[in-house]
Design an enzyme around this catalytic site. Structure first.
Site, PDB file in Angstrom:
ATOM      1  N   LYS A 121       0.831  -1.206   0.000  1.00 33.50           N
ATOM      2  CA  LYS A 121       0.000   0.000   0.000  1.00 33.50           C
ATOM      3  C   LYS A 121       0.866   1.257   0.000  1.00 33.50           C
ATOM      4  CE  LYS A 121      -2.897   0.715   3.594  1.00 33.50           C
ATOM      5  NZ  LYS A 121      -2.681   2.049   4.189  1.00 33.50           N
ATOM      6  N   GLY A 141      -4.942   7.933   5.368  1.00 29.20           N
ATOM      7  CA  GLY A 141      -4.045   8.883   6.033  1.00 29.20           C
ATOM      8  C   GLY A 141      -2.830   9.179   5.155  1.00 29.20           C
ATOM      9  N   SER A 175       6.966   9.116  12.390  1.00 28.62           N
ATOM     10  CA  SER A 175       5.890   8.908  11.417  1.00 28.62           C
ATOM     11  C   SER A 175       6.426   9.066  10.006  1.00 28.62           C
ATOM     12  CB  SER A 175       4.766   9.917  11.654  1.00 28.62           C
ATOM     13  OG  SER A 175       3.974  10.053  10.491  1.00 28.62           O
ATOM     14  N   ASP A 217       1.687  -1.217  11.849  1.00 25.33           N
ATOM     15  CA  ASP A 217       0.402  -1.675  11.304  1.00 25.33           C
ATOM     16  C   ASP A 217       0.103  -3.136  11.644  1.00 25.33           C
ATOM     17  OD1 ASP A 217       0.002   0.827  10.247  1.00 25.33           O
ATOM     18  OD2 ASP A 217       0.714   0.302   8.242  1.00 25.33           O
ATOM     19  N   ARG A 268      -7.667  -3.400   9.233  1.00 24.07           N
ATOM     20  CA  ARG A 268      -6.756  -4.339   9.907  1.00 24.07           C
ATOM     21  C   ARG A 268      -7.434  -5.016  11.107  1.00 24.07           C
ATOM     22  NH1 ARG A 268      -2.478  -3.583   6.685  1.00 24.07           N
ATOM     23  NH2 ARG A 268      -1.932  -1.427   6.193  1.00 24.07           N
TER      24      ARG A 268
HETATM   25  C1  S3P Z   1       2.454   4.821   6.261  1.00 27.13           C
HETATM   26  C2  S3P Z   1       2.996   5.154   7.475  1.00 27.13           C
HETATM   27  C3  S3P Z   1       2.443   4.708   8.767  1.00 27.13           C
HETATM   28  C4  S3P Z   1       1.478   3.529   8.594  1.00 27.13           C
HETATM   29  C5  S3P Z   1       0.522   3.752   7.459  1.00 27.13           C
HETATM   30  C6  S3P Z   1       1.280   3.940   6.143  1.00 27.13           C
HETATM   31  C7  S3P Z   1       3.090   5.335   5.025  1.00 27.13           C
HETATM   32  O1  S3P Z   1       1.716   5.770   9.354  1.00 27.13           O
HETATM   33  O2  S3P Z   1       0.775   3.303   9.784  1.00 27.13           O
HETATM   34  O3  S3P Z   1      -0.352   2.635   7.330  1.00 27.13           O
HETATM   35  O4  S3P Z   1       2.758   4.851   3.924  1.00 27.13           O
HETATM   36  O5  S3P Z   1       3.934   6.233   5.131  1.00 27.13           O
HETATM   37  P1  S3P Z   1       2.437   6.884  10.284  1.00 27.13           P
HETATM   38  O6  S3P Z   1       3.382   7.624   9.459  1.00 27.13           O
HETATM   39  O7  S3P Z   1       1.306   7.745  10.777  1.00 27.13           O
HETATM   40  O8  S3P Z   1       3.099   6.107  11.392  1.00 27.13           O
END
Ligand code: S3P
Length: 426
Positions: free
Chosen positions: A21, A93, A166, A313, A386
């Site tokens: 993803k 997100g 993050s 995750d 999830r």
């Molecule tokens: C992601 C980063 C993570 C992860 C999300 C995908 C990404 O989030 O939990 O499913 O693709 O950069 P955070 O950056 O908020 O930890």
């Protein structure tokens, strides 16, 4: 509502999980800001990544599907046009936060909004530093909550120590930094997934890392490339668990991404003494491997510290693994779980309790005592893909039916999940 009941199933055969993803999102974004036609194979056609495609189409980027391939006609950062419509990011997100980084440097106005889960997630971790770089951003709660209005433009030199580990925040600032007049310096408290950095190099750009400090130079441009998206280790984790916790199981997972910023689940399986083997099959920018796994006698372990960003995750499915492990598993330093698609500390603990697990929430994680015989119950995905998949895997080892409310949300990251689960269970 989905009802699942298995009577002592085994998990056997071979499976290829859908594309990663995180990498799928970034393939569209970099394809759009590069010059020329980018071809993406192995793209995840889940709702989240389709939302990313939709947002870039609304900014005038031509994106077409050709069988299993996605073709993106990139015209550079400057080829992105002011969208006439609101950019709708759905449940994603990653789409929301990374898009903000791109929009911060574009000289036009846009509005970004998502679904009811996105509407509750904190965006100020991204909007505050982007404002400091020079973007004008407003929204509910002083620019913390969607819908957000962005007027981008010239961005200036910036140094920022990330207050949270993050990858979404890091990537948003990198994407803004690529358009800046000067260098952007980002310091990470812990190493997070580095797909954005790898993608920059793949598309011919440059980014430096020294220890925990990342330096991005501005005014970069990219050339179109072929992106091959590996299978998502976060999706593979559900099948690794399914095989480990059921009897007489033996499963081979092909073409799984094993980037070492994502392989925390493998470290946990090792600590839990699971019977598995990882065989690397290539040495590309994004490494790929095969993972074989058998029924396992599991031991409890501690999951904390720098390991957390490498498996953030996977914590819902690790909690299920822990219900079958001998002893007390402690998961800590994982406050970030509270701001995922749901509050995943509450969701995991409350849903697993319904199945009879011995599990308690803590301020920054959870404590699970195992092994426990789980029982069937009425459960709820709470709209979190999830949580839904974790409950479906749990149904393999419950005595009695598991009913899962709102299973449709699983299409966010794994549209064929139930078919694939069916294909390996007997
Ligand atoms: C992601 C980063 C993570 C992860 C999300 C995908 C990404 O989030 O939990 O499913 O693709 O950069 P955070 O950056 O908020 O930890």
């Amino acid at each position: 509502m989905k009802t699942l009941q298995y009577k002592s199933p085994s998990v056997k055969g071979t499976i290829k999980v859908p594309g990663d993803k995180s990498i799928s999102h970034r393939s569209i974004m970099f394809g759009a800001i590069a010059e020329g036609t980018t071809k993406v194979t192995g793209f995840l056609k889940g709702d989240d990544c389709l939302a990313t495609i939709d947002c870039f189409r609304k900014m005038g980027v031509q994106i077409t599907e050709n069988g299993d391939e996605i073709l993106i006609e990139g015209k550079g950062f400057s080829g992105l046009k002011e969208p006439e419509e609101v950019l709708y990011t759905g449940n994603s997100g990653t789409t929301t936060r990374l898009l903000l980084g791109i929009l911060a440097g574009r000289p036009f106005h846009s509005v970004v909004t998502g679904d009811e889960s996105i509407a509750k997630r904190p965006m100020n971790r991204v909007t505050d530093p982007l404002r400091e770089m020079g973007a004008r951003i407003d929204g509910r709660d002083d620019g913390n909550l969607t819908p957000l209005s962005i007027r981008g433009g010239a961005l200036h030199a910036f140094r920022y120590e990330l207050p949270v580990a993050s990858a979404q925040l890091k990537s948003a600032l990198i994407l803004a930094g690529l358009q800046s007049e000067e260098d952007t310096i980002i310091v990470e408290p812990q190493k997070t997934r580095d797909h954005t950095e790898k993608m920059i190099r793949h598309f011919g750009g440059n980014i430096k890392r020294e220890g925990s400090t990342i330096t991005v130079s501005g005014h970069q441009s990219f050339k179109a490339k072929h992106v091959q998206v590996p299978g998502d280790i976060s999706s593979a984790a559900f099948f690794l668990t399914a095989a480990a916790v059921t009897k007489n199981s033996s499963l081979l997972l092909k073409k799984v991404g094993i980037n070492d910023t994502r392989t925390g689940i493998i470290e946990v399986l090792k600590q839990m003494n699971a019977d598995f083997e990882v065989t690397p099959v290539n040495h590309d920018e994004e490494p790929i491997g095969e993972i074989s796994i058998k029924s396992s006698k599991l031991n409890a372990c501690t999951v904390d510290g720098d390991l957390i960003p490498k498996l953030i995750d996977e914590i819902p499915i690790i909690a299920l693994l822990a219900t079958q492990a001998n002893g007390k598993t402690v998961i800590k330093d994982a406050e970030e779980l509270k701001v995922k698609e749901t509050n995943r500390i509450d969701a995991v603990v409350e849903e697993l309790k319904k199945l009879g697990a011995d599990i308690e929430a803590t301020d920054d994680g959870m404590i699970i005592q195992g092994p426990t015989q789980l029982t069937g119950a009425e459960t709820d995905s709470r709209g979190d893909h999830r949580i839904g998949m974790m409950l479906a895997v749990a149904s393999l080892i419950t005595n009695g039916e598991v009913h899962i409310k709102n299973p449709e949300c699983i299409s966010v990251s794994y549209p064929e999940f139930f078919e694939d689960l069916e294909s390996v269970t007997s």
